[in-house]
Design a protein around this motif. Structure first.
Motif, PDB file in Angstrom:
ATOM      1  N   UNK A 118      40.169  43.087  37.596  1.00 49.43           N
ATOM      2  CA  UNK A 118      39.459  44.274  38.065  1.00 49.43           C
ATOM      3  C   UNK A 118      39.110  45.169  36.886  1.00 49.43           C
ATOM      4  N   UNK A 119      37.915  45.736  36.915  1.00 47.42           N
ATOM      5  CA  UNK A 119      37.510  46.669  35.869  1.00 47.42           C
ATOM      6  C   UNK A 119      36.747  47.821  36.480  1.00 47.42           C
ATOM      7  N   UNK A 120      36.503  48.850  35.671  1.00 49.36           N
ATOM      8  CA  UNK A 120      35.610  49.927  36.093  1.00 49.36           C
ATOM      9  C   UNK A 120      34.710  50.320  34.935  1.00 49.36           C
ATOM     10  N   UNK A 121      33.692  51.127  35.235  1.00 46.90           N
ATOM     11  CA  UNK A 121      32.669  51.458  34.246  1.00 46.90           C
ATOM     12  C   UNK A 121      33.076  52.605  33.328  1.00 46.90           C
ATOM     13  N   UNK A 122      34.171  53.284  33.643  1.00 45.41           N
ATOM     14  CA  UNK A 122      34.651  54.374  32.780  1.00 45.41           C
ATOM     15  C   UNK A 122      35.468  53.811  31.627  1.00 45.41           C
ATOM     16  N   UNK A 123      36.244  52.783  31.904  1.00 40.23           N
ATOM     17  CA  UNK A 123      37.124  52.183  30.910  1.00 40.23           C
ATOM     18  C   UNK A 123      38.450  51.851  31.552  1.00 40.23           C
ATOM     19  N   UNK A 156      41.558  45.598  30.333  1.00 43.81           N
ATOM     20  CA  UNK A 156      41.882  46.690  29.419  1.00 43.81           C
ATOM     21  C   UNK A 156      40.609  47.198  28.732  1.00 43.81           C
ATOM     22  N   UNK A 157      40.303  48.460  28.950  1.00 44.99           N
ATOM     23  CA  UNK A 157      39.099  49.050  28.370  1.00 44.99           C
ATOM     24  C   UNK A 157      37.872  48.944  29.246  1.00 44.99           C
ATOM     25  N   UNK A 158      37.951  48.126  30.295  1.00 42.74           N
ATOM     26  CA  UNK A 158      36.877  48.039  31.273  1.00 42.74           C
ATOM     27  C   UNK A 158      35.529  47.612  30.719  1.00 42.74           C
ATOM     28  N   UNK A 159      34.477  48.020  31.420  1.00 41.60           N
ATOM     29  CA  UNK A 159      33.123  47.640  31.038  1.00 41.60           C
ATOM     30  C   UNK A 159      32.751  48.152  29.638  1.00 41.60           C
ATOM     31  N   UNK A 160      33.142  49.376  29.231  1.00 39.08           N
ATOM     32  CA  UNK A 160      32.807  49.816  27.872  1.00 39.08           C
ATOM     33  C   UNK A 160      33.365  48.877  26.796  1.00 39.08           C
ATOM     34  N   UNK A 161      34.595  48.390  26.975  1.00 42.00           N
ATOM     35  CA  UNK A 161      35.186  47.481  25.987  1.00 42.00           C
ATOM     36  C   UNK A 161      34.468  46.133  25.995  1.00 42.00           C
ATOM     37  N   UNK A 162      34.070  45.687  27.182  1.00 45.56           N
ATOM     38  CA  UNK A 162      33.337  44.420  27.303  1.00 45.56           C
ATOM     39  C   UNK A 162      32.006  44.509  26.544  1.00 45.56           C
TER      40      UNK A 162
END
Length: 281
Positions: free
Chosen positions: A90-95, A118-124
């Protein structure tokens, strides 16, 4: 199987494994004026599907995104193609903001093969990995999803009111300190400002690296919880509406500490009820 956090490199390596399902559980506070559903359609991790914490909730409650029944959760997972034995990421767009809420929900309903990116969409995106647009395609799960919920993982406002005098639980509030102190207005109209008496401020952001947005090391997280006294007392986690409190729950799991109870109504309930006491400062 992973149960807490996975890195973007790990997900990129396993993205097309047959037992992996990726869910975007992005959510934004009402004051932010962002539409997570529209953002998902515009850009998401390949193969991801949308997990809407407002839709997958108790639709009869006046409080935001309260836990649904086990039957409704099972039906929602079937619609998403999530089955028993699958590894959920699971991820989110904030991080790292609302993804932990969905992580906690899966665990509450007895599915432990779940991890937060870890880090969500920004890290991806920062790692240079591809994204796609559209709604995504649901694949029928090989096995149906069947909940085994843990009702003792939540606590009511009435029990927390008793805790003001009994002091049985350490109550950790994940909201930002100005909201905890009552220095600023709540993002939802009609809410009083302040905090539950005898509760302790522990903003969820204190568990994250301020430069990278990634979770701090297990030792650092354990040390922070130890400073709050969470290493020798049962814990209740709370926040504005039961979302970022789950970041604290995730942190406790990362640190190897005892599973907390979640006050699902959180400040959305406590701050709107005149029969419950409020402290400021």
């Amino acid at each position: 199987m992973s149960h807490t956090l996975v890195s973007v490199n790990w997900l990129n390596e396993h993205l097309y494994d047959s037992n992996i399902i990726v869910l975007d559980a992005s959510y934004h506070l009402p004051t932010v004026q962002r539409d997570p559903d529209m953002e998902f359609v515009e850009q998401h991790i390949p193969r991801a599907l949308r997990f809407d914490i407002d839709e997958i909730s108790d639709q009869e409650s006046e409080l935001p995104h309260m836990l649904s029944s086990a039957e409704d959760f099972d039906a929602a997972m079937q619609d998403l193609g999530v089955g028993n034995g699958m590894q959920v990421v699971i991820y989110d767009s904030v991080g790292l903001f609302s993804a932990a809420r969905a992580w906690w929900m899966f665990r509450y309903f007895g599915h432990y093969e779940v991890a937060v990116l870890d880090g969500g969409l920004p890290a991806w995106i920062a790692a240079g990995y591809a994204t796609e647009s559209g709604r995504g395609k649901v694949q029928p799960p090989p096995y149906p999803f069947k909940s085994k919920k843990h009702p003792d993982w939540t606590i009511t406002a009435e029990h927390l009111k008793e805790n003001i005098t009994s002091n049985e639980y350490l109550v950790l509030d994940a909201r930002a300190k100005p909201r905890f102190r009552g220095d600023v207005a709540e993002p939802r109209p009609g809410m009083r400002s302040g905090h539950i008496p005898q509760s302790t401020s522990m903003p969820f952001t204190e568990l994250l690296d301020s430069q990278t947005g990634l979770f701090k090391s297990a030792n650092e997280v354990r040390e922070r919880f130890g400073q709050a006294g969470a290493d020798n007392r049962p814990v209740v986690v709370t926040c504005g509406s039961g979302v970022t409190a789950c970041v604290l729950a995730l942190g406790l799991e990362v640190a190897g500490l005892t599973e907390p109870k979640l006050y699902d109504g959180s400040w959305s309930e406590w701050g709107s009820r005149d029969d419950l006491p409020v402290e400021t400062g």
